[in-house]
Design a protein around this motif. Structure first.
Motif, PDB file in Angstrom:
ATOM      1  N   PHE A  97       0.831  -1.210   0.000  1.00 57.35           N
ATOM      2  CA  PHE A  97       0.000   0.000   0.000  1.00 57.35           C
ATOM      3  C   PHE A  97       0.867   1.262   0.000  1.00 57.35           C
ATOM      4  CE2 PHE A  97      -2.634   3.369   1.690  1.00 57.35           C
ATOM      5  CZ  PHE A  97      -3.748   3.250   0.879  1.00 57.35           C
ATOM      6  N   ALA A  98       2.003   1.214   0.736  1.00 54.82           N
ATOM      7  CA  ALA A  98       2.907   2.377   0.763  1.00 54.82           C
ATOM      8  C   ALA A  98       3.383   2.692  -0.660  1.00 54.82           C
ATOM      9  CB  ALA A  98       4.094   2.100   1.682  1.00 54.82           C
ATOM     10  N   MET A  99       3.670   1.636  -1.425  1.00 57.55           N
ATOM     11  CA  MET A  99       4.101   1.845  -2.809  1.00 57.55           C
ATOM     12  C   MET A  99       2.957   2.432  -3.659  1.00 57.55           C
ATOM     13  SD  MET A  99       5.660  -1.010  -5.386  1.00 57.55           S
ATOM     14  CE  MET A  99       4.142  -1.931  -5.509  1.00 57.55           C
ATOM     15  N   TRP A 100       1.746   1.890  -3.467  1.00 53.85           N
ATOM     16  CA  TRP A 100       0.605   2.396  -4.265  1.00 53.85           C
ATOM     17  C   TRP A 100       0.270   3.846  -3.923  1.00 53.85           C
ATOM     18  CZ3 TRP A 100      -2.477  -2.605  -2.846  1.00 53.85           C
ATOM     19  CH2 TRP A 100      -1.968  -3.674  -3.597  1.00 53.85           C
ATOM     20  N   MET A 101       0.530   4.236  -2.669  1.00 53.67           N
ATOM     21  CA  MET A 101       0.255   5.639  -2.308  1.00 53.67           C
ATOM     22  C   MET A 101       1.096   6.586  -3.167  1.00 53.67           C
ATOM     23  SD  MET A 101      -0.324   6.013   1.815  1.00 53.67           S
ATOM     24  CE  MET A 101      -0.195   7.791   1.870  1.00 53.67           C
ATOM     25  N   VAL A 102       2.292   6.119  -3.551  1.00 56.83           N
ATOM     26  CA  VAL A 102       3.151   6.944  -4.408  1.00 56.83           C
ATOM     27  C   VAL A 102       2.770   6.764  -5.885  1.00 56.83           C
ATOM     28  CG1 VAL A 102       5.540   7.309  -5.168  1.00 56.83           C
ATOM     29  CG2 VAL A 102       5.043   6.857  -2.744  1.00 56.83           C
ATOM     30  N   GLN A 103       2.450   5.499  -6.271  1.00 57.56           N
ATOM     31  CA  GLN A 103       2.202   5.226  -7.695  1.00 57.56           C
ATOM     32  C   GLN A 103       0.814   5.639  -8.193  1.00 57.56           C
ATOM     33  OE1 GLN A 103       2.986   1.018  -7.954  1.00 57.56           O
ATOM     34  NE2 GLN A 103       5.106   1.365  -8.624  1.00 57.56           N
ATOM     35  N   ARG A 104      -0.197   5.505  -7.314  1.00 63.33           N
ATOM     36  CA  ARG A 104      -1.565   5.830  -7.770  1.00 63.33           C
ATOM     37  C   ARG A 104      -2.447   6.304  -6.606  1.00 63.33           C
ATOM     38  NH1 ARG A 104      -4.618   1.085  -6.777  1.00 63.33           N
ATOM     39  NH2 ARG A 104      -3.385  -0.790  -6.550  1.00 63.33           N
ATOM     40  N   PRO A 105      -2.044   7.429  -5.995  1.00 61.57           N
ATOM     41  CA  PRO A 105      -2.796   7.917  -4.832  1.00 61.57           C
ATOM     42  C   PRO A 105      -4.211   8.369  -5.168  1.00 61.57           C
ATOM     43  CG  PRO A 105      -1.108   9.526  -5.489  1.00 61.57           C
ATOM     44  CD  PRO A 105      -0.868   8.286  -6.298  1.00 61.57           C
ATOM     45  N   TRP A 106      -4.503   8.591  -6.452  1.00 60.41           N
ATOM     46  CA  TRP A 106      -5.846   9.013  -6.874  1.00 60.41           C
ATOM     47  C   TRP A 106      -6.859   7.877  -6.806  1.00 60.41           C
ATOM     48  CZ3 TRP A 106      -1.353   9.836  -9.688  1.00 60.41           C
ATOM     49  CH2 TRP A 106      -0.997   8.798 -10.552  1.00 60.41           C
ATOM     50  N   ASP A 107      -6.392   6.631  -6.536  1.00 63.90           N
ATOM     51  CA  ASP A 107      -7.300   5.483  -6.570  1.00 63.90           C
ATOM     52  C   ASP A 107      -8.041   5.222  -5.254  1.00 63.90           C
ATOM     53  OD1 ASP A 107      -7.051   4.764  -9.137  1.00 63.90           O
ATOM     54  OD2 ASP A 107      -5.749   3.029  -8.820  1.00 63.90           O
ATOM     55  N   PHE A 108      -7.707   5.941  -4.176  1.00 65.38           N
ATOM     56  CA  PHE A 108      -8.265   5.572  -2.869  1.00 65.38           C
ATOM     57  C   PHE A 108      -9.350   6.531  -2.411  1.00 65.38           C
ATOM     58  CE2 PHE A 108      -3.675   4.515  -3.032  1.00 65.38           C
ATOM     59  CZ  PHE A 108      -3.854   3.173  -3.328  1.00 65.38           C
ATOM     60  N   ASP A 109     -10.181   6.041  -1.483  1.00 65.36           N
ATOM     61  CA  ASP A 109     -11.274   6.871  -0.962  1.00 65.36           C
ATOM     62  C   ASP A 109     -11.119   7.003   0.565  1.00 65.36           C
ATOM     63  OD1 ASP A 109     -13.615   8.223  -0.499  1.00 65.36           O
ATOM     64  OD2 ASP A 109     -14.941   6.533  -0.891  1.00 65.36           O
ATOM     65  N   VAL A 110     -11.463   5.933   1.294  1.00 71.83           N
ATOM     66  CA  VAL A 110     -11.249   5.926   2.746  1.00 71.83           C
ATOM     67  C   VAL A 110     -10.332   4.747   3.051  1.00 71.83           C
ATOM     68  CG1 VAL A 110     -12.342   5.635   5.007  1.00 71.83           C
ATOM     69  CG2 VAL A 110     -13.479   6.993   3.244  1.00 71.83           C
ATOM     70  N   VAL A 111      -9.281   5.010   3.794  1.00 73.33           N
ATOM     71  CA  VAL A 111      -8.277   3.986   4.095  1.00 73.33           C
ATOM     72  C   VAL A 111      -8.189   3.877   5.612  1.00 73.33           C
ATOM     73  CG1 VAL A 111      -5.839   3.388   3.883  1.00 73.33           C
ATOM     74  CG2 VAL A 111      -6.993   4.616   2.017  1.00 73.33           C
ATOM     75  N   VAL A 112      -8.297   2.663   6.146  1.00 68.51           N
ATOM     76  CA  VAL A 112      -8.319   2.524   7.605  1.00 68.51           C
ATOM     77  C   VAL A 112      -7.207   1.576   8.043  1.00 68.51           C
ATOM     78  CG1 VAL A 112     -10.149   0.719   7.524  1.00 68.51           C
ATOM     79  CG2 VAL A 112      -9.844   2.095   9.581  1.00 68.51           C
ATOM     80  N   THR A 113      -6.483   1.974   9.103  1.00 69.25           N
ATOM     81  CA  THR A 113      -5.338   1.160   9.500  1.00 69.25           C
ATOM     82  C   THR A 113      -5.015   1.287  10.983  1.00 69.25           C
ATOM     83  OG1 THR A 113      -3.076   0.571   8.840  1.00 69.25           O
ATOM     84  CG2 THR A 113      -3.578   2.916   8.914  1.00 69.25           C
ATOM     85  N   GLU A 114      -4.072   0.465  11.413  1.00 68.62           N
ATOM     86  CA  GLU A 114      -3.597   0.436  12.809  1.00 68.62           C
ATOM     87  C   GLU A 114      -2.768   1.697  13.110  1.00 68.62           C
ATOM     88  OE1 GLU A 114      -0.222  -0.407  15.519  1.00 68.62           O
ATOM     89  OE2 GLU A 114      -0.094  -0.274  13.339  1.00 68.62           O
ATOM     90  N   ASN A 115      -2.558   1.940  14.396  1.00 72.82           N
ATOM     91  CA  ASN A 115      -1.912   3.154  14.889  1.00 72.82           C
ATOM     92  C   ASN A 115      -0.509   3.417  14.301  1.00 72.82           C
ATOM     93  OD1 ASN A 115      -1.522   5.370  16.547  1.00 72.82           O
ATOM     94  ND2 ASN A 115      -2.129   4.331  18.415  1.00 72.82           N
TER      95      ASN A 115
END
Ligand code: ATP
Length: 364
Positions: free
Chosen positions: A228-246
């Motif tokens: 996911f860290a890689m996708w945030m750089v490669q295609r950040p326009w693809d996400f809506d709501v992202v939920v994760t641990e602290n």
């Protein structure tokens, strides 16, 4: 008749007070514009500087006053040279989330047209997603109890509970529903974890799948944090709501700040069942303290999030109007570059940026 709301204010350390003071001026300008609402600010002691004077970084009396307020504004806290006896930094801004049960850390990652960003792709102008960082447990649940044993090994504990995870996922799906209405497109929630390696995350993901069944109109999927860290750089326009641990959320929200161009632009909200606190994602920036260079925009946008949250919590739509006015005034600084601070390649400091935002509010 004028309505009054009580806002608890933590001025913070380092650049904290430098960005809080103009924030209150800007909020008051917005309230004057919309009329009929006033805020009463109560400045509460806390932080690293307070610790050097009193031995306490987060007095109980401040926590209780914040709990009683209608909303909480908190500027950056902590100073690198002020340490606890075990060598770690003071983190009252984390402790207050746990004390008030502020489990949902909301970090928008949004880019407006002409925003200076380190990545170059025309699709970046469409980036608009929200990262939700669980903020009371995970790897931070036992953050003061880590042990180094005989100088041979170290242990920290991660805790994930069903109760908080269910509330967290429900929060994420409800936010996706609100965004569906606002943005007019189908919402999606992505759970980010490490379910392939850790039992705790496999369980976290299974609770996510359970809760997803209650929201059939919202799409859902899951991703491993490394990919996911890689996708945030490669295609950040693809996400809506992202939920994760602290801990993962801590890291990914700085990555989000990197994508949008500066920590000085990244706002956040920490929301619980009873209280909500609004603070910039950045720290106290000791390297620029006292130079008048601090970018106040993250704090301004955190205040816009506060007005939006209060609009729903207090059932007072005028506050949502205030949020829109403030966000538009800030966006105009970014798109016109008039009032842009040095961290974003502009030539203004805190004062110049604030004046530009005030002028933009006045023009609306
Ligand atoms: P913390 O661990 O407390 O979150 P940090 O280690 O992430 O803090 P920051 O204090 O956020 O560090 O600062 C990181 C860098 O970003 C520094 O160079 C700092 O000057 C810059 N920075 C942070 N906030 C701002 C701001 N509001 N305006 C301009 N520059 C900023």
């Amino acid at each position: 008749m004028t309505k009054q709301y009580n806002i608890a204010v933590f001025d913070g350390d380092g650049i904290g007070p430098e960005i809080m003071a103009p924030t209150l001026v800007v909020i008051d300008a917005v309230l004057e514009k919309i009329g009929a609402i006033k805020f009463k600010y109560e400045h509460l002691p806390a932080g690293a500087l307070h610790y050097t004077k009193t031995g306490e970084d987060l007095p109980d009396s401040s926590v209780e006053a914040a709990r009683a307020a209608d909303a909480i504004l908190l500027s950056a806290m902590g100073l690198p040279h002020v340490r606890k006896p075990d060598g770690t930094e003071l983190t009252p801004q984390i402790a207050i989330r746990i004390k008030l049960g502020l489990y949902a850390g909301v970090r928008p990652v949004k880019i407006v047209p002409k925003q200076p960003t380190p990545l170059k792709d025309p699709r970046l102008e469409t980036v608009d997603f929200v990262l939700i960082r669980e903020s009371t447990e995970g790897l931070f649940a036992h953050m003061n109890e880590g042990k180094v044993v005989n100088n041979e090994y170290a242990i920290e504990t991660m805790r994930i509970t069903r109760k908080t995870s269910e509330k967290l996922f429900d929060f994420a799906f409800r936010l996706a529903e609100q965004r569906t209405k606002k943005l007019g497109r189908k919402g999606k929630v992505t759970c980010v974890d490490k379910a392939n390696v850790f039992a705790s995350f496999a369980w976290f993901r299974s609770i996510f799948e359970e809760r997803a069944k209650a929201y059939p109109d919202i799409d859902h999927d899951a991703a491993y944090v490394d990919a996911f860290a890689m996708w945030m750089v490669q295609r950040p326009w693809d996400f809506d709501v992202v939920v994760t641990e602290n801990m993962f959320g801590d890291i990914l929200s700085d990555l989000g700040a990197g994508i949008i161009g500066s920590l000085g632009l990244a706002p956040s909200a920490d929301i619980g069942d009873e209280n909500a606190l609004f603070q910039p994602c950045h720290g106290t920036a000791p390297d620029i303290v006292g130079k008048g260079l601090a970018n106040p925009i993250a704090m301004f946008l955190s205040s816009a999030m506060m007005l939006d949250w209060m609009a729903i919590d207090k059932n007072d739509p005028l506050l949502a109007k205030g949020s829109e006015i403030l966000e538009a005034a800030v966006n105009k600084v970014i798109t016109t570059r008039i009032g842009l601070t040095k961290d974003l390649g502009g030539d203004c400091g805190t004062e110049g940026c604030t004046s530009a935002v005030l002028a933009n509010i006045a023009q609306q």
